[in-house]
Scaffold this motif. Structure first.
Motif, PDB file in Angstrom:
ATOM      1  N   ALA A   1      39.199 -36.738  -5.506  1.00 45.12           N
ATOM      2  CA  ALA A   1      39.011 -35.668  -4.405  1.00 45.12           C
ATOM      3  C   ALA A   1      38.129 -34.799  -4.714  1.00 45.12           C
ATOM      4  O   ALA A   1      38.121 -34.325  -5.835  1.00 45.12           O
ATOM      5  CB  ALA A   1      40.149 -35.140  -3.804  1.00 45.12           C
ATOM      6  N   GLY A   2      37.116 -34.550  -4.097  1.00 41.24           N
ATOM      7  CA  GLY A   2      35.978 -33.268  -4.321  1.00 41.24           C
ATOM      8  C   GLY A   2      36.433 -32.274  -3.705  1.00 41.24           C
ATOM      9  O   GLY A   2      37.352 -32.025  -3.187  1.00 41.24           O
ATOM     10  N   CYS A   3      35.399 -31.098  -3.973  1.00 40.54           N
ATOM     11  CA  CYS A   3      35.523 -30.115  -3.297  1.00 40.54           C
ATOM     12  C   CYS A   3      34.512 -29.648  -1.976  1.00 40.54           C
ATOM     13  O   CYS A   3      33.445 -30.028  -2.195  1.00 40.54           O
ATOM     14  CB  CYS A   3      35.573 -28.785  -4.226  1.00 40.54           C
ATOM     15  SG  CYS A   3      35.919 -27.167  -3.540  1.00 40.54           S
ATOM     16  N   ALA A   4      35.132 -29.215  -0.984  1.00 38.85           N
ATOM     17  CA  ALA A   4      34.291 -29.012   0.315  1.00 38.85           C
ATOM     18  C   ALA A   4      33.208 -27.984   0.180  1.00 38.85           C
ATOM     19  O   ALA A   4      32.539 -27.844   1.054  1.00 38.85           O
ATOM     20  CB  ALA A   4      35.110 -28.767   1.662  1.00 38.85           C
ATOM     21  N   TYR A   5      33.357 -27.070  -0.818  1.00 35.27           N
ATOM     22  CA  TYR A   5      32.456 -25.951  -1.161  1.00 35.27           C
ATOM     23  C   TYR A   5      32.070 -25.714  -2.291  1.00 35.27           C
ATOM     24  O   TYR A   5      32.611 -26.460  -3.104  1.00 35.27           O
ATOM     25  CB  TYR A   5      32.936 -24.708  -0.439  1.00 35.27           C
ATOM     26  CG  TYR A   5      34.367 -24.407  -1.297  1.00 35.27           C
ATOM     27  CD1 TYR A   5      34.305 -23.450  -2.460  1.00 35.27           C
ATOM     28  CD2 TYR A   5      35.539 -24.725  -0.811  1.00 35.27           C
ATOM     29  CE1 TYR A   5      35.539 -23.227  -3.078  1.00 35.27           C
ATOM     30  CE2 TYR A   5      36.766 -24.222  -1.355  1.00 35.27           C
ATOM     31  CZ  TYR A   5      36.693 -23.620  -2.485  1.00 35.27           C
ATOM     32  OH  TYR A   5      37.740 -23.178  -3.171  1.00 35.27           O
TER      33      TYR A   5
END
Length: 132
Positions: free
Chosen positions: A128-132
Motif C-alpha cells: 500500500a502507498g500513501c494518498a498524500y
C-alpha cells in the motif's frame, strides 16, 4: 445498504484499514493461508470470481506503490500475467521472487484475498502507498 462499491463486508473493512506499507495478497484458489493472516475467501466455484476481476476492482480503492509476483508466473501463465501488469499503475516498481518466497512473504500480509482462479501462479503481493 451499500448500493455500489465493494459489498463484501470483510473485504471492504480490510481495504479501509490498509495503511502505508501494509501488504495484501491477491491469490488463486489454492494459495495457502499462513497461520495468523486474515483470510478473505471470495471463491465460490472454479474461476469465480476471477483473479483479474478481483485485482482490477481492488485497485480502484487502494493506492499501490509496489507489486511482487512469483517468477513462475512468467513461465506458466505469461499471457495472464501480462494482463495483470496492464492493470497495475504504470509508475510502480514490480518485483519477482520464486513462488516459495512469495508464500513466505505472505506471512507478513494484513490479509490474503483468495479468488476462484485455477490458473497457476496468479498471486500478487501489493504494498500500500500513501494518498498524500
Amino acid at each position: 445498504m451499500l448500493k455500489k462499491g465493494i459489498l463484501h463486508p470483510q473485504l471492504a473493512r480490510v481495504l479501509a484499514e490498509i495503511r502505508h506499507m501494509d501488504t495484501i495478497v491477491i491469490g488463486d484458489a489454492g494459495l495457502p493461508i499462513p497461520k495468523g493472516v486474515e483470510r478473505i475467501d471470495l471463491g465460490w466455484k472454479e474461476g469465480n470470481p476471477g483473479y483479474l476481476d478481483v485485482l482490477e476492482e481492488i485497485l480502484k480503492y487502494i493506492i499501490v506503490e509496489k507489486a511482487t509476483f512469483a517468477l513462475e508466473a512468467k513461465n506458466f501463465s505469461l499471457d495472464f500475467h501480462n494482463k495483470s501488469l496492464e492493470l497495475l499503475p504504470k509508475e510502480i516498481p514490480v518485483d519477482y521472487i520464486n513462488h516459495v518466497e512469495l508464500k513466505e512473504q505472505s506471512k507478513m500480509a494484513k490479509a490474503i484475498i483468495l479468488t476462484g482462479e485455477f490458473t497457476p501462479y496468479t498471486n500478487v503481493i501489493l504494498v500500500a502507498g500513501c494518498a498524500y
